[in-house]
Scaffold this active site. Structure first.
Site, mmCIF file in Angstrom:
data_model
loop_
_atom_site.group_PDB
_atom_site.id
_atom_site.type_symbol
_atom_site.label_atom_id
_atom_site.label_comp_id
_atom_site.label_asym_id
_atom_site.label_seq_id
_atom_site.Cartn_x
_atom_site.Cartn_y
_atom_site.Cartn_z
ATOM 1 N N LYS A 178 0.698 -1.319 0.141
ATOM 2 C CA LYS A 178 -0.141 0.075 -0.221
ATOM 3 C C LYS A 178 1.130 1.361 -0.153
ATOM 4 O O LYS A 178 0.760 2.534 -0.740
ATOM 5 C CB LYS A 178 -0.844 0.355 1.152
ATOM 6 N N ARG A 238 -10.209 0.344 8.977
ATOM 7 C CA ARG A 238 -9.404 -1.082 9.260
ATOM 8 C C ARG A 238 -10.143 -1.259 9.880
ATOM 9 O O ARG A 238 -9.550 -2.814 10.376
ATOM 10 C CB ARG A 238 -8.283 -0.894 10.022
ATOM 11 N N ARG A 247 11.612 -5.956 4.771
ATOM 12 C CA ARG A 247 11.319 -4.384 5.332
ATOM 13 C C ARG A 247 12.402 -3.896 6.492
ATOM 14 O O ARG A 247 12.348 -2.784 7.353
ATOM 15 C CB ARG A 247 9.884 -4.082 5.093
ATOM 16 N N ARG A 301 11.461 -0.060 11.397
ATOM 17 C CA ARG A 301 9.914 0.034 12.354
ATOM 18 C C ARG A 301 10.387 -1.707 13.084
ATOM 19 O O ARG A 301 10.165 -2.660 12.675
ATOM 20 C CB ARG A 301 8.982 -0.706 11.252
ATOM 21 N N ARG A 314 -0.551 -9.405 13.816
ATOM 22 C CA ARG A 314 -0.532 -8.009 13.123
ATOM 23 C C ARG A 314 -1.382 -9.220 11.388
ATOM 24 O O ARG A 314 -2.158 -7.884 10.902
ATOM 25 C CB ARG A 314 0.067 -7.163 11.771
HETATM 26 P P1 ADP Z 1 0.870 -2.344 7.571
HETATM 27 O O1 ADP Z 1 0.136 -1.874 7.178
HETATM 28 O O2 ADP Z 1 2.468 -2.855 7.802
HETATM 29 O O3 ADP Z 1 0.467 -2.873 9.552
HETATM 30 P P2 ADP Z 1 0.719 0.479 8.935
HETATM 31 O O4 ADP Z 1 1.807 1.600 8.767
HETATM 32 O O5 ADP Z 1 -0.914 1.033 8.114
HETATM 33 O O6 ADP Z 1 1.046 -0.404 8.328
HETATM 34 O O7 ADP Z 1 0.573 0.623 10.327
HETATM 35 C C1 ADP Z 1 1.147 0.255 11.610
HETATM 36 C C2 ADP Z 1 0.772 -0.075 12.810
HETATM 37 O O8 ADP Z 1 -0.097 1.269 12.954
HETATM 38 C C3 ADP Z 1 -1.026 -1.823 12.331
HETATM 39 O O9 ADP Z 1 -0.384 -2.343 13.072
HETATM 40 C C4 ADP Z 1 -1.725 -1.067 14.099
HETATM 41 O O10 ADP Z 1 -1.435 -0.653 15.652
HETATM 42 C C5 ADP Z 1 -1.647 0.542 13.638
HETATM 43 N N1 ADP Z 1 -2.658 1.144 12.743
HETATM 44 C C6 ADP Z 1 -2.342 2.064 11.805
HETATM 45 N N2 ADP Z 1 -3.496 2.412 11.112
HETATM 46 C C7 ADP Z 1 -4.234 1.834 12.032
HETATM 47 C C8 ADP Z 1 -5.515 1.880 12.091
HETATM 48 N N3 ADP Z 1 -6.635 2.411 10.539
HETATM 49 N N4 ADP Z 1 -6.879 1.705 12.747
HETATM 50 C C9 ADP Z 1 -6.059 1.401 13.935
HETATM 51 N N5 ADP Z 1 -4.706 0.957 14.073
HETATM 52 C C10 ADP Z 1 -3.616 1.008 13.215
#
Ligand code: ADP
Length: 191
Positions: A14, A89, A128, A134, A146
């Protein structure tokens, strides 16, 4: 306004595709992951709380991310449109987003859903983690957590948009440019 959701499990590409899509279509990128990481970098109270949850691979509370998105929408009144990445999400987030967009007399044009197998996701995220800095990418247990959160809470968000016939599945494996081409074709068909 023309608003898109880029959807898919962690590691589905994404972030990579978002960068290319916003450049091509002039959309404002709203990534809740990036917004949260910026709160962490600035050591805000929200960031400090969020970090504990993110490091376990769990989702931060809906009201936190909905509040962040609401502010971001208000702070960008001139945007041509938004590309939502990593949001919504959960079903509650999807319903909240619809209401926020309705207040601005707009809505979601399409949800582009990247499809990638679980083994490929884990491989990409571990890779990554070697360079991203991260902490949630370096540990396989956190990565699997996750993906489990995605299956349990996030996959249903596609059902929400499917009711309105807005979901477009796109194969998320292949070269970055091939995937980008497939996404652009779907977007151009809908613009
Ligand atoms: P990835 O898609 O690789 O998991 P993100 O950068 O989108 O990476 O998200 C990293 C973390 O941030 C998630 O595992 C979660 O803990 C938190 N997070 C991100 N977006 C949301 C969301 N919309 N609702 C709840 N938690 C979120």
């Amino acid at each position: 306004m023309f608003n898109l959701i880029l959807f898919g499990p962690p590691g589905s590409g994404k972030g990579t595709q978002s960068e290319k899509l916003i450049a091509k279509y002039g959309l404002k990128h709203l990534s809740t992951g990036d917004l949260l990481r910026s709160e962490i970098a600035n050591q805000t109270p929200l960031g400090l709380e969020a970090k504990k949850i993110m490091d376990k691979g769990q989702l931060v509370p809906d009201e936190v991310v909905i509040g962040m998105i609401s502010s971001a929408l208000d702070n960008n009144p001139k945007a041509k449109g938004f590309l939502f990445d990593g949001f919504p999400r959960t079903s509650a987030q999807a319903e909240a987003l619809d209401k926020l967009l309705e207040l601005k007399n707009t809505g979601i044009a399409a949800m582009l859903a990247l499809e990638v197998t679980e083994e490929e996701l884990v491989k990409r995220l571990l890779k990554r983690g070697e360079t991203s800095g991260r902490s949630d990418d370096t540990n396989e247990t956190v990565i699997r957590a996750r993906i489990t959160e995605y299956r349990n809470k996030t996959a249903v968000v596609a059902d929400y948009y499917a009711q309105f016939d807005k979901v477009v599945a796109v194969k998320g494996e292949g070269t970055v440019d091939d995937i980008f081409g497939a996404l652009c074709k779907e977007i151009d068909d809908r613009m």
